[in-house]
Design an enzyme around this catalytic site. Structure first.
Site, mmCIF file in Angstrom:
data_model
loop_
_atom_site.group_PDB
_atom_site.id
_atom_site.type_symbol
_atom_site.label_atom_id
_atom_site.label_comp_id
_atom_site.label_asym_id
_atom_site.label_seq_id
_atom_site.Cartn_x
_atom_site.Cartn_y
_atom_site.Cartn_z
ATOM 1 N N ASP A 17 -36.319 -5.847 -6.957
ATOM 2 C CA ASP A 17 -36.141 -6.626 -5.735
ATOM 3 C C ASP A 17 -34.655 -6.865 -5.467
ATOM 4 O O ASP A 17 -33.869 -7.058 -6.404
ATOM 5 C CB ASP A 17 -36.869 -7.963 -5.869
ATOM 6 C CG ASP A 17 -37.171 -8.603 -4.530
ATOM 7 O OD1 ASP A 17 -36.923 -7.953 -3.495
ATOM 8 O OD2 ASP A 17 -37.653 -9.746 -4.524
ATOM 9 N N ASN A 19 -32.657 -4.900 -3.130
ATOM 10 C CA ASN A 19 -31.868 -3.760 -2.648
ATOM 11 C C ASN A 19 -31.271 -4.022 -1.265
ATOM 12 O O ASN A 19 -30.087 -3.755 -1.017
ATOM 13 C CB ASN A 19 -32.738 -2.500 -2.586
ATOM 14 C CG ASN A 19 -33.125 -1.993 -3.954
ATOM 15 O OD1 ASN A 19 -32.322 -1.999 -4.881
ATOM 16 N ND2 ASN A 19 -34.364 -1.537 -4.096
ATOM 17 N N HIS A 34 -31.141 0.834 -1.624
ATOM 18 C CA HIS A 34 -32.167 1.644 -2.277
ATOM 19 C C HIS A 34 -31.546 2.836 -3.004
ATOM 20 O O HIS A 34 -31.960 3.186 -4.113
ATOM 21 C CB HIS A 34 -33.184 2.134 -1.239
ATOM 22 C CG HIS A 34 -33.945 1.026 -0.576
ATOM 23 N ND1 HIS A 34 -34.712 0.133 -1.282
ATOM 24 C CD2 HIS A 34 -34.045 0.659 0.735
ATOM 25 C CE1 HIS A 34 -35.272 -0.736 -0.449
ATOM 26 N NE2 HIS A 34 -34.876 -0.436 0.781
ATOM 27 N N SER A 62 -45.109 -1.085 -2.411
ATOM 28 C CA SER A 62 -46.444 -1.680 -2.354
ATOM 29 C C SER A 62 -47.191 -1.205 -1.116
ATOM 30 O O SER A 62 -46.592 -0.678 -0.174
ATOM 31 C CB SER A 62 -46.340 -3.207 -2.339
ATOM 32 O OG SER A 62 -45.855 -3.648 -1.089
ATOM 33 N N LEU A 128 -40.863 8.418 -24.165
ATOM 34 C CA LEU A 128 -41.182 7.355 -23.221
ATOM 35 C C LEU A 128 -42.110 7.852 -22.114
ATOM 36 O O LEU A 128 -41.961 8.969 -21.627
ATOM 37 C CB LEU A 128 -39.877 6.849 -22.593
ATOM 38 C CG LEU A 128 -39.983 5.838 -21.452
ATOM 39 C CD1 LEU A 128 -40.351 4.462 -21.992
ATOM 40 C CD2 LEU A 128 -38.670 5.768 -20.674
ATOM 41 N N ARG A 183 -38.527 -9.444 -12.970
ATOM 42 C CA ARG A 183 -38.314 -9.363 -11.529
ATOM 43 C C ARG A 183 -36.884 -9.792 -11.208
ATOM 44 O O ARG A 183 -36.427 -10.840 -11.667
ATOM 45 C CB ARG A 183 -39.299 -10.236 -10.756
ATOM 46 C CG ARG A 183 -39.060 -10.131 -9.238
ATOM 47 C CD ARG A 183 -40.162 -10.709 -8.413
ATOM 48 N NE ARG A 183 -39.934 -10.389 -6.986
ATOM 49 C CZ ARG A 183 -40.879 -10.293 -6.080
ATOM 50 N NH1 ARG A 183 -42.138 -10.496 -6.419
ATOM 51 N NH2 ARG A 183 -40.591 -9.989 -4.829
ATOM 52 N N GLU A 202 -45.650 -11.656 -20.373
ATOM 53 C CA GLU A 202 -44.528 -12.587 -20.309
ATOM 54 C C GLU A 202 -43.670 -12.251 -19.088
ATOM 55 O O GLU A 202 -43.415 -11.081 -18.805
ATOM 56 C CB GLU A 202 -43.671 -12.484 -21.579
ATOM 57 C CG GLU A 202 -44.396 -12.878 -22.852
ATOM 58 C CD GLU A 202 -44.710 -14.372 -22.912
ATOM 59 O OE1 GLU A 202 -43.904 -15.171 -22.388
ATOM 60 O OE2 GLU A 202 -45.761 -14.732 -23.483
#
Length: 236
Positions: A17, A19, A34, A62, A128, A183, A202
């Protein structure tokens, strides 16, 4: 080799969050934030590889984001397309498995083709697993899982329903629930993201805007996670 926190999570997820605000503070159009944010994704990915974290996921777009101005949405879709193309050599270098999860219904065809190709070319990677949540929402995920389960129950009523069975119908089937959600930008909400999967995750919230979130900030969040006492509703 960087100093690892005392406790390493298996799965770290990030809501990227800030950008647009980062760009506006510099007198630029929102899309510049972005583009700069791609560097933060790379930094988090490479640090995760170095620390031995097994899964790292990013909430990139989203279902609600489709309501943004067309110019910004189109720029974001093109950015996703180019980033996947450009990062494939990096995935190979670090033995990263790349995945995209979400509702593909509205995604551009060329982006879907690139997603499928990059996923195919990295599917045997042993390091990963990097997951991009694209055109995703937690409510959509639960609804699509419920529909699939309902159809199966018609054919196999003996299947029954419990939390473990239901979780196999989510798009994250086979992926551990996030241990840690980070976040950025000072917002303190989860924005319809992995609602089922984050029952015991968490949370760490930071005021840092996403384009400024690099290795040092990531390590701070991981240190905060390592200090938590996770009991999952039980008593030690």
């Amino acid at each position: 080799m960087i100093k690892a926190p005392a406790v390493i999570p298996t799965h770290v997820s990030l809501i990227m969050d800030g950008n647009g605000r980062w760009a506006e503070e510099r007198g630029k159009e929102r899309v510049f934030g972005h583009f700069e944010g791609v560097e933060s994704v790379r930094s988090v990915m490479e640090t995760s590889v170095e620390l031995g974290i097994r899964y790292v996921s990013f909430f990139a777009f989203s279902e609600e984001n489709w309501g943004r101005p067309d110019a910004e949405v189109n720029t974001l879709m093109n950015l996703m397309f180019k980033a996947m193309e450009n990062e494939l050599p990096t995935f190979r270098k670090h033995d990263v498995r790349f995945m995209v999860l979400g509702n593909r219904e509205h995604l551009p065809k060329n982006l879907v083709a690139t997603i499928d190709r990059v996923m195919k070319e990295t599917e045997d990677a042993k390091g990963l697993t990097m997951i991009l949540f694209l055109s995703y929402s937690g409510k959509w995920d639960i609804l699509q899982a419920s529909r699939k389960l309902a159809y199966d129950l018609i054919e196999k009523p003996e299947l029954g329903v419990d939390a473990d069975i239901f979780s196999h119908y989510l798009v994250t089937d086979g992926i551990p629930d996030p241990d840690l959600l980070i976040r950025t930008s000072g917002e303190k909400r989860i924005s319809n993201y992995m609602l089922w999967q984050m029952a015991y995750t968490e949370f760490v919230f930071t005021d840092t805007l996403w384009p400024d979130f690099r290795k040092e900030e990531y390590l701070k969040a991981l240190e905060e996670y390592a200090s938590r006492d996770r009991r999952f509703g039980k008593i030690k």
